[in-house]
Scaffold this active site. Structure first.
Site, PDB file in Angstrom:
ATOM      1  N   ILE A 179      72.706  43.776  57.037  1.00 16.93           N
ATOM      2  CA  ILE A 179      73.494  43.071  56.016  1.00 16.93           C
ATOM      3  C   ILE A 179      74.743  43.862  55.655  1.00 16.93           C
ATOM      4  O   ILE A 179      75.865  43.331  55.648  1.00 16.93           O
ATOM      5  CB  ILE A 179      72.641  42.798  54.769  1.00 16.93           C
ATOM      6  N   ASP A 239      75.319  55.461  54.323  1.00 16.66           N
ATOM      7  CA  ASP A 239      73.969  55.248  54.822  1.00 16.66           C
ATOM      8  C   ASP A 239      73.550  56.504  55.574  1.00 16.66           C
ATOM      9  O   ASP A 239      74.121  56.807  56.622  1.00 16.66           O
ATOM     10  CB  ASP A 239      73.894  54.030  55.737  1.00 16.66           C
ATOM     11  N   ALA A 284      70.582  43.272  46.828  1.00 18.90           N
ATOM     12  CA  ALA A 284      69.501  44.042  47.445  1.00 18.90           C
ATOM     13  C   ALA A 284      68.251  44.069  46.578  1.00 18.90           C
ATOM     14  O   ALA A 284      67.272  43.371  46.860  1.00 18.90           O
ATOM     15  CB  ALA A 284      69.984  45.463  47.744  1.00 18.90           C
ATOM     16  N   ARG A 285      68.276  44.867  45.495  1.00 20.84           N
ATOM     17  CA  ARG A 285      67.110  45.025  44.625  1.00 20.84           C
ATOM     18  C   ARG A 285      67.587  45.307  43.218  1.00 20.84           C
ATOM     19  O   ARG A 285      68.437  46.188  43.010  1.00 20.84           O
ATOM     20  CB  ARG A 285      66.209  46.167  45.129  1.00 20.84           C
ATOM     21  N   ASP A 318      72.162  38.794  42.743  1.00 22.79           N
ATOM     22  CA  ASP A 318      71.317  37.738  43.315  1.00 22.79           C
ATOM     23  C   ASP A 318      69.845  38.118  43.228  1.00 22.79           C
ATOM     24  O   ASP A 318      68.994  37.384  43.718  1.00 22.79           O
ATOM     25  CB  ASP A 318      71.722  37.523  44.785  1.00 22.79           C
ATOM     26  N   GLU A 334      61.197  36.804  39.039  1.00 23.83           N
ATOM     27  CA  GLU A 334      61.909  35.563  39.362  1.00 23.83           C
ATOM     28  C   GLU A 334      61.060  34.355  38.982  1.00 23.83           C
ATOM     29  O   GLU A 334      59.907  34.267  39.389  1.00 23.83           O
ATOM     30  CB  GLU A 334      62.230  35.529  40.857  1.00 23.83           C
ATOM     31  N   HIS A 379      68.731  34.229  43.782  1.00 24.35           N
ATOM     32  CA  HIS A 379      68.169  34.774  45.034  1.00 24.35           C
ATOM     33  C   HIS A 379      68.414  33.814  46.199  1.00 24.35           C
ATOM     34  O   HIS A 379      67.494  33.419  46.917  1.00 24.35           O
ATOM     35  CB  HIS A 379      66.677  35.053  44.885  1.00 24.35           C
ATOM     36  N   GLY A 401      70.751  34.513  48.647  1.00 26.35           N
ATOM     37  CA  GLY A 401      71.471  35.202  49.712  1.00 26.35           C
ATOM     38  C   GLY A 401      71.107  34.729  51.101  1.00 26.35           C
ATOM     39  O   GLY A 401      71.965  34.378  51.907  1.00 26.35           O
TER      40      GLY A 401
END
Length: 311
Positions: free
Chosen positions: A155, A174, A234-235, A259, A264, A282, A284
């Protein structure tokens, strides 16, 4: 007839052609919460006797796995596994498969859209006009922007390329991604601090740290450039919610677009109700193409694992 549990919201109403492949292979399908996220009780009631599980984002506790008396494989129709008790899965000898990279384009495009919405204050402007106002705040163009991307998996790397194609400069962090993951004259691999300081927008595409603590702390928020746009597909736990609320109030963060949520649907909160916060439910990876790719891969993974296990 052996059974397979189907729990992704996009599939549990039935009718997807890929699910017919499971039935053609001789399996019956159990869908305990059609079109919804099943709760713990529903999973515990449905799992006994199931040999396979086509799983979504529903939270799975160790207690749920205790009901999995015949389960041999869990196949995620996506990449994330934060909702799964990984150690308990390993201890029980259950194989875990992921549909890696299949929703990367959908999530990356949403992250780009949210970044643009923040840089141009689209939601804030829209809300003002709906109230009869004429709000005007000067925006920033992508070709003049520097974007920090935290996480260069499928992603993050896709988003990096989209931003580069629009003329932005991109800083990517990363510690694990291959050095050739993204190659472009306007792309630079940096450490985390460089990825999130002195940039116009930051997009998060990383897993949760092993210690469970937020990656974007109060100190890191304070070090960001004024009016930074922060995007999170992501989170939710990657960002310190209390510190973020203060950063939004101070203007350090111009917009937080997310998102993802701890639960949820999320409960109302001062953060989610903040005028500088943009919310999506959510979505995505919730595109026709992403759902199709993920479903086809997840079903193929499931059938492959069960076939190999049978031998």
């Amino acid at each position: 007839m052996e059974r397979i549990l189907i729990t992704p919201r996009s599939l549990s109403k039935g009718g997807h052609p890929a699910l017919a492949l499971l039935e053609a292979a001789g399996y019956s399908l159990a869908m305990p919460a059609p079109g919804a996220i099943p709760d713990e009780a529903a999973l515990i009631a449905a799992l006994p006797g199931c040999v396979g599980w086509l799983a979504g984002v529903e939270p799975v506790s160790e207690r749920v796995l205790e009901a999995a008396d015949r389960l041999r494989v869990i196949s995620r129709n996506g990449t994330g596994v934060d909702n799964l008790p990984l150690r308990a899965i390993e201890d029980r000898g259950i194989e875990l498969r992921r549909a890696e990279g299949t929703n990367a384009r959908g999530v990356a495009e949403l992250a780009l859209a949210l970044t643009l919405a923040g840089l141009r204050q689209i939601v804030w402007t829209h809300e003002g006009m709906r109230k009869g106002e004429w709000p005007r705040q000067i925006g920033r163009e992508m070709c003049e922007a520097t974007i920090g991307i935290v996480g260069l998996g499928a992603i993050g790397a896709t988003l990096a390329q989209l931003c580069l194609d629009l003329g932005a400069k991109v800083r990517g962090y990363d510690p694990f991604a291959n050095a050739e993951r993204v190659v472009h004259s306007n792309f630079t691999r940096v450490d985390l601090e460089e990825a999130i300081t002195g940039v116009d927008a930051i997009s998060l595409h990383a897993p949760m740290p092993e210690d469970g603590r937020p990656l974007i702390t109060a100190a890191r928020l304070a070090a960001m450039a004024p009016a930074t746009v922060l995007v999170n597909t992501a989170r939710a736990g990657l960002v310190d919610a209390g510190a973020l609320l203060a950063a939004l109030d101070s203007g350090r963060v111009a917009c937080y677009a997310t998102d993802v949520f701890e639960t949820e649907p999320p409960a109302p909160s001062p953060l989610l109700g903040h005028p500088k916060v943009v919310l999506t439910s959510h979505i995505g990876g919730f595109t026709d193409a992403s759902v199709e790719r993920s479903t086809v891969r997840a079903v193929a993974n499931l059938l492959d694992a069960l076939a190999r296990d049978a031998h």
